[in-house]
Scaffold this motif. Structure first.
Motif, PDB file in Angstrom:
ATOM      1  N   ASN A  33      44.894  33.070  57.396  1.00  0.00           N
ATOM      2  CA  ASN A  33      43.445  32.990  57.435  1.00  0.00           C
ATOM      3  C   ASN A  33      42.937  32.880  55.996  1.00  0.00           C
ATOM      4  O   ASN A  33      43.159  33.792  55.194  1.00  0.00           O
ATOM      5  CB  ASN A  33      42.866  34.241  58.109  1.00  0.00           C
ATOM      6  N   PRO A  34      42.247  31.782  55.639  1.00  0.00           N
ATOM      7  CA  PRO A  34      41.821  31.618  54.250  1.00  0.00           C
ATOM      8  C   PRO A  34      40.718  32.582  53.835  1.00  0.00           C
ATOM      9  O   PRO A  34      40.488  32.764  52.637  1.00  0.00           O
ATOM     10  CB  PRO A  34      41.334  30.165  54.194  1.00  0.00           C
ATOM     11  N   ILE A  35      40.024  33.196  54.797  1.00  0.00           N
ATOM     12  CA  ILE A  35      38.986  34.161  54.430  1.00  0.00           C
ATOM     13  C   ILE A  35      39.617  35.438  53.889  1.00  0.00           C
ATOM     14  O   ILE A  35      39.253  35.926  52.821  1.00  0.00           O
ATOM     15  CB  ILE A  35      38.076  34.491  55.637  1.00  0.00           C
ATOM     16  N   LEU A  36      40.575  35.982  54.636  1.00  0.00           N
ATOM     17  CA  LEU A  36      41.238  37.214  54.200  1.00  0.00           C
ATOM     18  C   LEU A  36      42.550  37.385  54.933  1.00  0.00           C
ATOM     19  O   LEU A  36      42.609  37.291  56.168  1.00  0.00           O
ATOM     20  CB  LEU A  36      40.345  38.432  54.471  1.00  0.00           C
ATOM     21  N   ASP A  37      43.595  37.614  54.182  1.00  0.00           N
ATOM     22  CA  ASP A  37      44.910  37.915  54.732  1.00  0.00           C
ATOM     23  C   ASP A  37      45.582  38.908  53.784  1.00  0.00           C
ATOM     24  O   ASP A  37      45.634  38.676  52.569  1.00  0.00           O
ATOM     25  CB  ASP A  37      45.751  36.645  54.863  1.00  0.00           C
ATOM     26  N   TYR A  38      46.080  39.995  54.320  1.00  0.00           N
ATOM     27  CA  TYR A  38      46.694  41.041  53.499  1.00  0.00           C
ATOM     28  C   TYR A  38      47.777  40.470  52.584  1.00  0.00           C
ATOM     29  O   TYR A  38      47.927  40.903  51.435  1.00  0.00           O
ATOM     30  CB  TYR A  38      47.280  42.131  54.392  1.00  0.00           C
ATOM     31  N   ARG A  39      48.522  39.489  53.078  1.00  0.00           N
ATOM     32  CA  ARG A  39      49.625  38.922  52.286  1.00  0.00           C
ATOM     33  C   ARG A  39      49.114  38.230  51.013  1.00  0.00           C
ATOM     34  O   ARG A  39      49.844  38.153  50.012  1.00  0.00           O
ATOM     35  CB  ARG A  39      50.425  37.941  53.141  1.00  0.00           C
ATOM     36  N   ASP A  40      47.887  37.728  51.048  1.00  0.00           N
ATOM     37  CA  ASP A  40      47.319  37.113  49.849  1.00  0.00           C
ATOM     38  C   ASP A  40      46.763  38.152  48.882  1.00  0.00           C
ATOM     39  O   ASP A  40      46.656  37.906  47.678  1.00  0.00           O
ATOM     40  CB  ASP A  40      46.201  36.137  50.244  1.00  0.00           C
ATOM     41  N   VAL A  41      46.389  39.314  49.399  1.00  0.00           N
ATOM     42  CA  VAL A  41      45.843  40.385  48.564  1.00  0.00           C
ATOM     43  C   VAL A  41      46.947  41.205  47.919  1.00  0.00           C
ATOM     44  O   VAL A  41      46.806  41.661  46.771  1.00  0.00           O
ATOM     45  CB  VAL A  41      44.929  41.303  49.410  1.00  0.00           C
ATOM     46  N   TYR A  42      48.040  41.371  48.622  1.00  0.00           N
ATOM     47  CA  TYR A  42      49.122  42.271  48.197  1.00  0.00           C
ATOM     48  C   TYR A  42      49.568  42.067  46.743  1.00  0.00           C
ATOM     49  O   TYR A  42      49.737  43.055  46.004  1.00  0.00           O
ATOM     50  CB  TYR A  42      50.314  42.139  49.139  1.00  0.00           C
TER      51      TYR A  42
ATOM     52  N   TYR B  57      48.050  41.425  44.168  1.00  0.00           N
ATOM     53  CA  TYR B  57      47.070  41.892  43.176  1.00  0.00           C
ATOM     54  C   TYR B  57      46.858  43.403  43.206  1.00  0.00           C
ATOM     55  O   TYR B  57      46.165  43.941  42.339  1.00  0.00           O
ATOM     56  CB  TYR B  57      45.728  41.195  43.416  1.00  0.00           C
ATOM     57  N   LEU B  58      47.420  44.079  44.188  1.00  0.00           N
ATOM     58  CA  LEU B  58      47.158  45.504  44.342  1.00  0.00           C
ATOM     59  C   LEU B  58      47.568  46.307  43.108  1.00  0.00           C
ATOM     60  O   LEU B  58      46.867  47.244  42.706  1.00  0.00           O
ATOM     61  CB  LEU B  58      47.880  46.042  45.575  1.00  0.00           C
ATOM     62  N   SER B  59      48.677  45.938  42.500  1.00  0.00           N
ATOM     63  CA  SER B  59      49.178  46.700  41.360  1.00  0.00           C
ATOM     64  C   SER B  59      48.270  46.605  40.135  1.00  0.00           C
ATOM     65  O   SER B  59      48.376  47.408  39.209  1.00  0.00           O
ATOM     66  CB  SER B  59      50.588  46.222  40.984  1.00  0.00           C
ATOM     67  N   GLN B  60      47.362  45.623  40.109  1.00  0.00           N
ATOM     68  CA  GLN B  60      46.471  45.453  38.964  1.00  0.00           C
ATOM     69  C   GLN B  60      45.194  46.288  39.085  1.00  0.00           C
ATOM     70  O   GLN B  60      44.446  46.419  38.118  1.00  0.00           O
ATOM     71  CB  GLN B  60      46.099  43.973  38.818  1.00  0.00           C
ATOM     72  N   LEU B  61      44.945  46.832  40.274  1.00  0.00           N
ATOM     73  CA  LEU B  61      43.679  47.514  40.515  1.00  0.00           C
ATOM     74  C   LEU B  61      43.508  48.768  39.663  1.00  0.00           C
ATOM     75  O   LEU B  61      42.457  49.007  39.075  1.00  0.00           O
ATOM     76  CB  LEU B  61      43.547  47.880  41.996  1.00  0.00           C
ATOM     77  N   GLY B  62      44.548  49.604  39.619  1.00  0.00           N
ATOM     78  CA  GLY B  62      44.424  50.884  38.945  1.00  0.00           C
ATOM     79  C   GLY B  62      44.157  50.771  37.462  1.00  0.00           C
ATOM     80  O   GLY B  62      43.475  51.621  36.881  1.00  0.00           O
ATOM     81  N   LYS B  63      44.652  49.718  36.830  1.00  0.00           N
ATOM     82  CA  LYS B  63      44.528  49.594  35.370  1.00  0.00           C
ATOM     83  C   LYS B  63      43.367  48.697  34.946  1.00  0.00           C
ATOM     84  O   LYS B  63      43.101  48.567  33.740  1.00  0.00           O
ATOM     85  CB  LYS B  63      45.824  49.052  34.779  1.00  0.00           C
ATOM     86  N   TYR B  64      42.667  48.089  35.895  1.00  0.00           N
ATOM     87  CA  TYR B  64      41.555  47.221  35.503  1.00  0.00           C
ATOM     88  C   TYR B  64      40.450  48.078  34.899  1.00  0.00           C
ATOM     89  O   TYR B  64      39.960  49.011  35.530  1.00  0.00           O
ATOM     90  CB  TYR B  64      41.037  46.428  36.702  1.00  0.00           C
TER      91      TYR B  64
ATOM     92  N   LYS C 171      42.884  47.175  57.060  1.00  0.00           N
ATOM     93  CA  LYS C 171      44.217  47.283  56.448  1.00  0.00           C
ATOM     94  C   LYS C 171      44.132  47.015  54.947  1.00  0.00           C
ATOM     95  O   LYS C 171      44.716  47.750  54.125  1.00  0.00           O
ATOM     96  CB  LYS C 171      45.174  46.288  57.108  1.00  0.00           C
ATOM     97  N   VAL C 172      43.395  45.971  54.576  1.00  0.00           N
ATOM     98  CA  VAL C 172      43.237  45.637  53.167  1.00  0.00           C
ATOM     99  C   VAL C 172      42.463  46.736  52.440  1.00  0.00           C
ATOM    100  O   VAL C 172      42.826  47.148  51.329  1.00  0.00           O
ATOM    101  CB  VAL C 172      42.524  44.278  53.013  1.00  0.00           C
ATOM    102  N   LYS C 173      41.406  47.222  53.056  1.00  0.00           N
ATOM    103  CA  LYS C 173      40.592  48.285  52.450  1.00  0.00           C
ATOM    104  C   LYS C 173      41.440  49.527  52.186  1.00  0.00           C
ATOM    105  O   LYS C 173      41.384  50.123  51.102  1.00  0.00           O
ATOM    106  CB  LYS C 173      39.413  48.633  53.363  1.00  0.00           C
ATOM    107  N   LYS C 174      42.234  49.917  53.154  1.00  0.00           N
ATOM    108  CA  LYS C 174      43.087  51.095  53.000  1.00  0.00           C
ATOM    109  C   LYS C 174      44.085  50.902  51.857  1.00  0.00           C
ATOM    110  O   LYS C 174      44.299  51.815  51.041  1.00  0.00           O
ATOM    111  CB  LYS C 174      43.826  51.372  54.302  1.00  0.00           C
ATOM    112  N   ALA C 175      44.685  49.723  51.777  1.00  0.00           N
ATOM    113  CA  ALA C 175      45.678  49.454  50.734  1.00  0.00           C
ATOM    114  C   ALA C 175      45.045  49.471  49.346  1.00  0.00           C
ATOM    115  O   ALA C 175      45.622  49.996  48.385  1.00  0.00           O
ATOM    116  CB  ALA C 175      46.349  48.105  50.998  1.00  0.00           C
TER     117      ALA C 175
END
Length: 295
Positions: free
Chosen positions: A204-213, A215-222, A255-259
Motif C-alpha cells: 500500500n503506497p499510503i502506509l505499509d509497516y515494511r516501508d517504515v521499518y 527508518y525506526l532506528s533513526q527516530l531516537g537520535k533525531y 502497528k506503525v504507531k506502536k513501533a
C-alpha cells in the motif's frame, strides 16, 4: 578493585539513564494535544466534522492556506489554490496556517519569497478575521539537492516571524530523517505516502509497516522535537483504465504507531491525522481514532 568496578558500573548506569532521558524528553517542549490537517480549498465544516473536532478534543487545525508553485515560465514561485473561509472554527481550536511549497521552488534562492509568504498569510488572517495565530508551518518534500536553499528559506521565514513572536514548523518525511535537522521550532513527521506508487500491487503506497521499518532506528537520535501525522484518507487512481483504491487498514496504522513510539515514546504527545473530511471520519471506527490519539 571492587571500588573501581562499582565506579565503572555506576558511570555506565548514569550514562544509560541520561541517554534514555534525552530520548524520552526530546519532544516534551511540544504541547500534548490532538490535531488534524485540513487540506481543502474552502474551510467549510459539516455536522460530522464539527462533531469530530469535539469528540476527539482537537486543539489544533493545520490548515493549508495556499500552495507555492513555479509559474508557467518556470522563473519564479507564485501562490496557487488559495483557500477561502466559509466557516469559522470554535474559539478553543488554534488554526495553524500551512503552506505547501513544491520542491522545484527550492532549486535556487528567490529574493523576498519568505517575506511575501509571511505577508500573504498575515493579510489572509486579517481579511478573514482569524485571530490568535501564533505559528506558521511550511510543507516541502525537500531533497539533498534542494535542502541548502530550503533551510536558508526557513531561516528567512524565521527572521520574519521573530518580530511577531510566531513559531515555525515544517514537515519531515521519513527519508529526510537522515539529513541534518531544519532550522525550525519543531517538525511534523509525515507517516504517510511511504511507499512507491509504482509498486502498488506489492504494498500500500499510503502506509505499509515494511516501508517504515528501515527508518525506526533513526527516530531516537533525531535532534528536532517531533509531532506525528498518520493517514486516514483514501487514494483512488485510474491505472490502465482500472480503478484502484488504496485504503490503510486500521491495524496497520496502529502497528506503525506502536513501533514508532517504542523507539521514541514521546511521539505520543502530539498526534495529527491527515485529513479532516467526513468520508475519512466514517472510514474508521471511533475506537480506532481513540487509539490513534491515545497519549
Amino acid at each position: 578493585m571492587r571500588g573501581e568496578r562499582f565506579a565503572i558500573v555506576f558511570c555506565l548506569l548514569t550514562l544509560l539513564i541520561t541517554g534514555c532521558g534525552k530520548q524520552n524528553s526530546q519532544d516534551m517542549s511540544l504541547e500534548q494535544c490532538n490535531s488534524v490537517y485540513y487540506w481543502r480549498t474552502d474551510l467549510s465544516l459539516d455536522s460530522t466534522e464539527k462533531a469530530f473536532l469535539s469528540q476527539y478534543h482537537i486543539k489544533k487545525l493545520y490548515c493549508r492556506y495556499f500552495d507555492v508553485v513555479m509559474n508557467d515560465d518556470a522563473t519564479e514561485p507564485s501562490p496557487n489554490a488559495t483557500i477561502s473561509f466559509s466557516d469559522t472554527l470554535p474559539t478553543d481550536i488554534e488554526i495553524i496556517p500551512t503552506i505547501y511549497i513544491t520542491e522545484d521552488c527550492m532549486h535556487k534562492p528567490h529574493k523576498d519569497l519568505a517575506k511575501k509568504i509571511v505577508d500573504r498569510v498575515l493579510q489572509m488572517n486579517e481579511t478573514n478575521d482569524i485571530n490568535h495565530v501564533r505559528e506558521i508551518q511550511i510543507d516541502c518534500d525537500y531533497t539533498s539537492r534542494s535542502r541548502k536553499n530550503y533551510y536558508q528559506f526557513l531561516e528567512e521565514i524565521n527572521s520574519q516571524l521573530s518580530a511577531i513572536q510566531f513559531e515555525l514548523s515544517t514537515t519531515i518525511r521519513l527519508h529526510q530523517l537522515s539529513m541534518p535537522a531544519p532550522p525550525v521550532d519543531y517538525g511534523v513527521l509525515m507517516v504517510y505516502n511511504t511507499g512507491d506508487p509504482r509498486k502498488w500491487q506489492e504494498r500500500n503506497p499510503i502506509l505499509d509497516y515494511r516501508d517504515v521499518y528501515p527508518y525506526l532506528s533513526q527516530l531516537g537520535k533525531y535532534p528536532l522535537p517531533l509531532a506525528t501525522a498518520y493517514p486516514v484518507y483514501q487514494w483512488i487512481r485510474n491505472i490502465q483504465n482500472v480503478r484502484v483504491e488504496h485504503t490503510v487498514e486500521a491495524g496497520e496504522i496502529l502497528k506503525v504507531k506502536k513501533a514508532m513510539e517504542k523507539e521514541r515514546p514521546s511521539l505520543s504527545r502530539s498526534i495529527i491525522t491527515y485529513h479532516l473530511e467526513t468520508d475519512n471520519i466514517n472510514r474508521y471506527k471511533p475506537e480506532t481514532y481513540e487509539e490513534i490519539y491515545r497519549h
